[in-house]
Design an enzyme around this catalytic site. Sequence first.
Site, PDB file in Angstrom:
ATOM      1  N   TYR A  27      30.385  32.865  82.453  1.00 40.27           N
ATOM      2  CA  TYR A  27      31.333  33.624  83.292  1.00 40.27           C
ATOM      3  C   TYR A  27      31.666  34.863  82.467  1.00 40.27           C
ATOM      4  O   TYR A  27      32.793  35.085  82.090  1.00 40.27           O
ATOM      5  CB  TYR A  27      32.552  32.718  83.517  1.00 40.27           C
ATOM      6  CG  TYR A  27      33.575  33.157  84.527  1.00 40.27           C
ATOM      7  CD1 TYR A  27      33.234  33.404  85.851  1.00 40.27           C
ATOM      8  CD2 TYR A  27      34.918  33.283  84.152  1.00 40.27           C
ATOM      9  CE1 TYR A  27      34.205  33.762  86.780  1.00 40.27           C
ATOM     10  CE2 TYR A  27      35.893  33.642  85.079  1.00 40.27           C
ATOM     11  CZ  TYR A  27      35.527  33.877  86.393  1.00 40.27           C
ATOM     12  OH  TYR A  27      36.487  34.223  87.314  1.00 40.27           O
TER      13      TYR A  27
ATOM     14  N   HIS B 242      33.876  41.007  86.627  1.00 37.20           N
ATOM     15  CA  HIS B 242      33.876  39.927  87.621  1.00 37.20           C
ATOM     16  C   HIS B 242      35.078  39.004  87.409  1.00 37.20           C
ATOM     17  O   HIS B 242      35.800  38.685  88.367  1.00 37.20           O
ATOM     18  CB  HIS B 242      32.570  39.137  87.538  1.00 37.20           C
ATOM     19  CG  HIS B 242      32.545  37.924  88.409  1.00 37.20           C
ATOM     20  ND1 HIS B 242      32.502  37.991  89.790  1.00 37.20           N
ATOM     21  CD2 HIS B 242      32.570  36.591  88.106  1.00 37.20           C
ATOM     22  CE1 HIS B 242      32.498  36.757  90.298  1.00 37.20           C
ATOM     23  NE2 HIS B 242      32.541  35.900  89.295  1.00 37.20           N
TER      24      HIS B 242
ATOM     25  N   ARG C 249      44.531  34.707  91.511  1.00 34.17           N
ATOM     26  CA  ARG C 249      45.691  34.315  90.696  1.00 34.17           C
ATOM     27  C   ARG C 249      46.727  35.421  90.667  1.00 34.17           C
ATOM     28  O   ARG C 249      47.473  35.614  91.608  1.00 34.17           O
ATOM     29  CB  ARG C 249      45.227  33.915  89.293  1.00 34.17           C
ATOM     30  CG  ARG C 249      44.566  32.537  89.250  1.00 34.17           C
ATOM     31  CD  ARG C 249      44.332  32.083  87.823  1.00 34.17           C
ATOM     32  NE  ARG C 249      43.588  33.079  87.064  1.00 34.17           N
ATOM     33  CZ  ARG C 249      42.258  33.143  87.005  1.00 34.17           C
ATOM     34  NH1 ARG C 249      41.539  32.244  87.611  1.00 34.17           N
ATOM     35  NH2 ARG C 249      41.651  34.093  86.325  1.00 34.17           N
TER      36      ARG C 249
ATOM     37  N   GLU D 216      25.699  35.168  93.997  1.00 32.32           N
ATOM     38  CA  GLU D 216      26.187  35.722  92.735  1.00 32.32           C
ATOM     39  C   GLU D 216      24.973  36.266  92.002  1.00 32.32           C
ATOM     40  O   GLU D 216      24.019  35.535  91.719  1.00 32.32           O
ATOM     41  CB  GLU D 216      26.900  34.652  91.894  1.00 32.32           C
ATOM     42  CG  GLU D 216      28.255  34.276  92.486  1.00 32.32           C
ATOM     43  CD  GLU D 216      29.134  33.424  91.569  1.00 32.32           C
ATOM     44  OE1 GLU D 216      28.573  32.740  90.673  1.00 32.32           O
ATOM     45  OE2 GLU D 216      30.358  33.439  91.744  1.00 32.32           O
TER      46      GLU D 216
ATOM     47  N   GLU E 294      23.063  37.165  88.997  1.00 30.68           N
ATOM     48  CA  GLU E 294      23.120  36.792  87.580  1.00 30.68           C
ATOM     49  C   GLU E 294      21.725  36.914  86.979  1.00 30.68           C
ATOM     50  O   GLU E 294      20.734  37.051  87.689  1.00 30.68           O
ATOM     51  CB  GLU E 294      23.603  35.338  87.426  1.00 30.68           C
ATOM     52  CG  GLU E 294      24.900  35.051  88.167  1.00 30.68           C
ATOM     53  CD  GLU E 294      25.569  33.739  87.778  1.00 30.68           C
ATOM     54  OE1 GLU E 294      25.206  33.155  86.725  1.00 30.68           O
ATOM     55  OE2 GLU E 294      26.465  33.298  88.527  1.00 30.68           O
TER      56      GLU E 294
ATOM     57  N   GLN F 204      34.857  26.187  97.163  1.00 35.16           N
ATOM     58  CA  GLN F 204      35.228  26.465  95.769  1.00 35.16           C
ATOM     59  C   GLN F 204      36.749  26.554  95.601  1.00 35.16           C
ATOM     60  O   GLN F 204      37.326  25.971  94.685  1.00 35.16           O
ATOM     61  CB  GLN F 204      34.582  27.791  95.343  1.00 35.16           C
ATOM     62  CG  GLN F 204      34.839  28.182  93.886  1.00 35.16           C
ATOM     63  CD  GLN F 204      34.139  29.505  93.525  1.00 35.16           C
ATOM     64  OE1 GLN F 204      33.411  30.080  94.326  1.00 35.16           O
ATOM     65  NE2 GLN F 204      34.362  29.964  92.311  1.00 35.16           N
TER      66      GLN F 204
ATOM     67  N   TYR G  11      38.260  23.685  92.939  1.00 34.87           N
ATOM     68  CA  TYR G  11      37.957  24.079  91.545  1.00 34.87           C
ATOM     69  C   TYR G  11      39.037  23.744  90.526  1.00 34.87           C
ATOM     70  O   TYR G  11      38.770  23.752  89.326  1.00 34.87           O
ATOM     71  CB  TYR G  11      37.557  25.552  91.467  1.00 34.87           C
ATOM     72  CG  TYR G  11      38.693  26.542  91.334  1.00 34.87           C
ATOM     73  CD1 TYR G  11      39.422  26.933  92.440  1.00 34.87           C
ATOM     74  CD2 TYR G  11      39.009  27.101  90.094  1.00 34.87           C
ATOM     75  CE1 TYR G  11      40.456  27.840  92.333  1.00 34.87           C
ATOM     76  CE2 TYR G  11      40.049  28.014  89.973  1.00 34.87           C
ATOM     77  CZ  TYR G  11      40.768  28.377  91.090  1.00 34.87           C
ATOM     78  OH  TYR G  11      41.779  29.276  90.965  1.00 34.87           O
TER      79      TYR G  11
HETATM   80 CA    CA Z   1      28.086  31.790  88.733  1.00 37.20          CA
END
Ligand code: CA
Length: 428
Positions: free
Chosen positions: A137, A142, A151, A208, A210, A249, A253
């Site tokens: 992460y 991101h 949050r 995502e 990556e 998610q 999570y």
């Molecule tokens: Ca990911």
Amino acid sequence: MSLLANDPKRKTWLDIPDNTDFPIQNIPFGVFLTRDDIITIGTRIGDYAIDLGALHQLGYFEGIPLTDDIFLQDTLNDFIADGRKTWRSVRNRIAEIFDANNDKLKNNKDHCKTVLFKLDEIEMQMPVQVGDYTDFYSSKEHATNVGKMFRDPENALLPNWLHIPVGYHGRSSSIIPSGIPVHRPQGQKLPKGADEPIFGPSRLVDFELEMAFITTAANHLGQAIPIDEAENNIFGMVIFNDWSARDIQKWEYVPLGPFLAKSFASSISPWIVTLDALEPFRTESPKPIKPLLPYLKSKDNKKSFDINLEVGITPKNSTETVVSHTNFKYMYWNMSQQLSHHTVNGCPVNSGDMMASGTISGPTPDSYGSMLELSWRGEKPLKLNDGTERKFIEDHDTVTMRGFCQNHEVRIGFGEVSTKLLPVFKDK
Ligand code: CA
């Protein structure tokens, strides 16, 4: 051993397109099914797939200590376990075999017929059997964007983030190569304002963007990999689409992190581009904001790579709209830091393990690596070329990710990972 294969002046006798991702300086490794239904390990130059199993049987790797069946396997795990010296010898030899000044294979029409395939004659497979898959992460942009949305905008990054390459253990059974469609997942979601969850298809399916690296067998139980030795244990990289279901998610999570929202599928580009091929594109990571603990500090600052990345969405019967341009070099934590952190507690890493970077978002809104960020949780839908809008991914959309490095001498690319999203799976 010197990287002869990287010589930017080298030309090949194969007829290859200008500006290909796969010039003779790339020499990636993959696994494919041939027109004769045989699985083999191969490489790619231009639009030719090259059967390394056949080349080895014909004696072209003479002098390199390889077992007879090293390329006659359905994964690269054993070859990767042979270590960096072997990867380099083989890559250098392939460069020699296809060099414009070497006509040994070129003039042997029978051999050419045996080892060369057009791309439409083959089907790419998973290049490795992934024993363990870890997702990091590591993009500050991101993590900040997601922290702001879910949050507290004032404290978007959690206190540990600037000290630890945060990661979690993912699922390897659902990692698939480019071209294999993915079904919309179902699961538990908490509707807005509700106290109890409901069950149903995810309505917020996302990609995502990556990159992932593939390791060799690196350490023993209890043994840590020092940061300056980490790269010796990294074979190469692929583009990695970590499919995500945002509604599932959000509900699941806390407190242990992602679970079913991520494990339904991850798609990879099928050719592993070696770290050696990426050598000309080394670059520095962003400057650390907090002092690093010694095990995360390397002597050499150039542990990241300048890799251009893009994502396109193609709706059914329509054309592609590129929705994001970004670069791997934006990642706050690099692969060496990730691997040394992963093993600092003594956790062993095996040949064929895959470690993904985390979503790669750049500093500007057009460089974000997920729909969650690009559409800002659905508040700013993206307009596609065909006039439709997207907040997240719709059924029958194809998501395509591409990556390449380019300087004034050479282009080294990854090709693409392209995946269609299908409706929820139904038994016939
Ligand atoms: Ca990911």
